[in-house]
Scaffold this motif. Structure first.
Motif, short mmCIF file in Angstrom:
data_model
loop_
_atom_site.label_atom_id
_atom_site.label_comp_id
_atom_site.label_asym_id
_atom_site.label_seq_id
_atom_site.Cartn_x
_atom_site.Cartn_y
_atom_site.Cartn_z
N GLN A 371 0.82 -1.21 0.00
CA GLN A 371 0.00 0.00 0.00
C GLN A 371 0.86 1.26 0.00
OE1 GLN A 371 -3.57 0.11 2.54
NE2 GLN A 371 -3.15 -2.04 3.06
N MET A 372 1.96 1.24 0.72
CA MET A 372 2.86 2.40 0.74
C MET A 372 3.52 2.61 -0.63
SD MET A 372 2.52 3.76 3.69
CE MET A 372 3.90 4.91 3.69
N LYS A 373 3.82 1.51 -1.31
CA LYS A 373 4.37 1.64 -2.66
C LYS A 373 3.35 2.28 -3.61
CE LYS A 373 7.77 -2.12 -2.63
NZ LYS A 373 8.18 -3.42 -3.23
N GLN A 374 2.08 1.92 -3.42
CA GLN A 374 1.06 2.54 -4.26
C GLN A 374 0.97 4.03 -3.97
OE1 GLN A 374 -2.92 1.00 -3.85
NE2 GLN A 374 -3.69 2.15 -5.60
N ALA A 375 1.10 4.41 -2.69
CA ALA A 375 1.08 5.83 -2.34
C ALA A 375 2.21 6.58 -3.05
CB ALA A 375 1.21 5.99 -0.83
N ASP A 376 3.38 5.93 -3.15
CA ASP A 376 4.52 6.54 -3.87
C ASP A 376 4.19 6.68 -5.35
OD1 ASP A 376 6.33 7.06 -1.84
OD2 ASP A 376 7.13 5.01 -1.86
N ARG A 377 3.61 5.65 -5.95
CA ARG A 377 3.30 5.70 -7.37
C ARG A 377 2.27 6.79 -7.67
NH1 ARG A 377 3.48 -0.01 -6.76
NH2 ARG A 377 1.19 -0.06 -6.59
N LEU A 378 1.38 7.04 -6.73
CA LEU A 378 0.36 8.08 -6.92
C LEU A 378 0.87 9.46 -6.54
CD1 LEU A 378 -2.76 6.17 -5.52
CD2 LEU A 378 -2.27 6.72 -7.91
N ASN A 379 2.15 9.52 -6.14
CA ASN A 379 2.77 10.81 -5.78
C ASN A 379 1.99 11.49 -4.65
OD1 ASN A 379 4.74 12.78 -6.02
ND2 ASN A 379 3.61 13.94 -7.55
N ALA A 380 1.57 10.69 -3.66
CA ALA A 380 0.82 11.24 -2.54
C ALA A 380 1.70 12.13 -1.67
CB ALA A 380 0.25 10.10 -1.70
N ARG A 381 1.15 13.28 -1.29
CA ARG A 381 1.89 14.21 -0.43
C ARG A 381 1.98 13.69 1.01
NH1 ARG A 381 -1.41 19.44 -0.88
NH2 ARG A 381 0.22 20.26 0.48
N TYR A 382 0.89 13.06 1.47
CA TYR A 382 0.83 12.55 2.84
C TYR A 382 0.20 11.16 2.83
CZ TYR A 382 1.71 17.34 4.39
OH TYR A 382 2.26 18.58 4.59
N THR A 383 0.53 10.39 3.87
CA THR A 383 -0.12 9.11 4.11
C THR A 383 -0.52 9.01 5.58
OG1 THR A 383 1.99 8.01 4.55
CG2 THR A 383 1.11 7.87 2.29
N VAL A 384 -1.56 8.23 5.82
CA VAL A 384 -1.92 7.86 7.19
C VAL A 384 -2.16 6.36 7.21
CG1 VAL A 384 -2.91 10.08 7.84
CG2 VAL A 384 -4.38 8.33 6.82
N VAL A 385 -1.86 5.73 8.33
CA VAL A 385 -2.12 4.30 8.52
C VAL A 385 -3.19 4.17 9.59
CG1 VAL A 385 -1.16 2.07 9.18
CG2 VAL A 385 0.24 3.70 7.89
N ILE A 386 -4.28 3.49 9.23
CA ILE A 386 -5.39 3.32 10.16
C ILE A 386 -5.58 1.82 10.43
CG2 ILE A 386 -7.86 3.67 10.56
CD1 ILE A 386 -7.77 6.04 8.69
N GLY A 387 -5.50 1.46 11.71
CA GLY A 387 -5.77 0.09 12.17
C GLY A 387 -6.66 0.13 13.39
N ASP A 388 -6.75 -1.01 14.09
CA ASP A 388 -7.62 -1.09 15.26
C ASP A 388 -7.19 -0.11 16.34
OD1 ASP A 388 -9.07 -3.05 14.02
OD2 ASP A 388 -8.01 -4.72 14.99
#
Length: 420
Positions: A371-388
């Motif tokens: 999922q983080m690699k996809q964020a890089d491919r989409l040139n995302a400025r920010y990411t968040v990780v949501i779990g339990d």
């Protein structure tokens, strides 16, 4: 497998952004010149183009896509834009509008059955301008200035404006007779198209792609020698305006354009670069048409216009190494762990998009690393990780993908974070 029709193209994501940028820039420029958009049907009566474009042209004789509808009506996919705009001008009685001349522009697909080559398609996108209702040399100069302005606004520099006058109807009749007398003794050496045009439209022989280098073409009479006093005066005024505007141009007495409706001013804008990698160096062309409206049963009005191919503009920009737009970064990519987090992310994405934030998530149940690699491919400025854990505490770490730094914020403060 079904393949794309020959002479057409798919414009894929990424490339479409270039098209959107060009169309947006053209729209902005039209506001500066006070031209307004008109949209006409993609198909029209075949008779419109037979009469308006000319029976003797390659467009009508060889290149049109004609068909009959269920009412047995002869229809044609539009091969060019001027005839349709003029048809609308006449039908909607635009000559009665208070603001004259009527200044219009259009953009859309055109269709011609042509031999596929670089920069030439059977479906192509044309942008065009028509100024109808004034026979004033200054409106000719305005249109010519607009042409140069458009291409320079995209950063193109190696440009050459070529102009000519093909005179009024009287001048053309005298000139056509001179051409017939000139070519008749040698016409058997010319292609079949030129032979058929000798007595119908001899000026088109000068524009023939097959025979343009023949000695008889080079020594043919020049239209400028047959301009009557009125036509010469009009041409001189157009050139005087161009000189006043410091617009450089070259005169070419053999420039006649390919459609029958032109009179007086004719012009082309060309790439002037010996290293240009393309068989087609003409970027756009146009001219004045003083008899077209009456030919289509309209009022005694005159007009001037031009058309350009967006495909050829893109090709020229690529040759010059001019980048139009950078890829738009995604504001946020949401990485999820578990079913509850994924369900929450669906609602979160919907809320953020309504607040103007571009956001996406994984839809293939991939692991965090993927999922983080996809964020890089989409040139995302920010990411968040949501779990339990993030759902339980209602807090997340929002990560800047460029700096690598993270900031701890409440889940319900994501939109506020982007607002800041």
């Amino acid at each position: 497998m079904i393949n794309i029709p020959r002479g057409t193209q798919d414009i894929l994501p990424g490339e479409t952004k270039k098209w959107q940028f060009i169309e947006s820039r053209l729209e902005e420029l039209m506001k500066l010149y006070n031209y307004q958009e008109i949209r006409t049907p993609i198909f029209e009566s075949t008779d419109l183009f037979a009469r308006g474009v000319g029976d003797s042209t390659d467009v009508v004789q060889k290149e049109m896509y004609n068909f009959k509808d269920k009412g047995d009506r002869d229809l044609t996919l539009r091969p060019e834009g001027t005839a349709a705009v003029v048809r609308s001008y006449i039908e909607k009685k635009m000559q009665g509008q208070a603001n004259q001349p009527v200044k219009l522009y259009y953009v859309g697909p055109m269709f011609r059955y042509e031999r596929k080559q670089k920069g030439r398609y059977r479906q192509f996108t044309q942008f065009g301008v028509e100024a109808i209702g004034s026979e004033d040399p200054s409106i000719d100069a305005e249109v010519l200035a607009m042409v140069v302005h458009i291409y320079e606004s995209f950063g193109l520099k190696n440009l050459k404006l070529v102009i000519n006058s093909i005179g009024d109807i009287d001048s053309r009749q005298e000139y056509n007779q001179a051409l017939v007398e000139h070519f008749e003794p040698v016409i058997d050496d010319f292609c079949q198209d030129c032979q058929s045009r000798l007595h119908t439209n001899p000026m088109r022989i000068l524009d023939c792609k097959v025979d343009r280098d023949k000695e008889a073409v080079k020594t043919a009479p020049r239209i400028t020698d047959y301009l009557n006093e009125e036509s010469q005066a009009y041409y001189n005024q157009v050139k005087a305006h161009l000189d006043d505007l410091n617009i450089r141009y070259e005169e070419d007495p053999n420039l006649v354009r390919g459609l029958d409706y032109y009179t007086h001013t004719a012009f082309e804008l060309m790439i002037d670069d010996p290293d240009y990698d393309g068989a087609i160096t003409t970027l756009c062309g146009g001219g004045r048409y003083n008899g077209l409206l009456q030919l289509l049963d309209g009022p005694d009005q005159t007009g001037i216009g031009f058309a350009l191919s967006i495909e050829r503009l893109l090709m020229a920009l690529e040759q010059e190494g001019i980048e139009l737009v950078e890829e738009d970064p995604l504001d946020l990519f949401v990485v999820t762990m578990g079913d509850d987090a994924d369900r929450y992310a669906v609602r979160l994405l919907n809320d953020l998009r309504k607040q103007g934030i571009s956001v996406d998530k994984d839809y293939l149940n991939r692991k965090i690393k993927a999922q983080m690699k996809q964020a890089d491919r989409l040139n995302a400025r920010y990411t968040v990780v949501i779990g339990d854990q993030e759902l339980e505490q209602q807090r997340i770490a929002i990560k800047d993908m460029q700096s690598g730094e993270s900031e701890d914020i409440a889940l319900d403060q994501i939109a506020e974070f982007f607002t800041k």
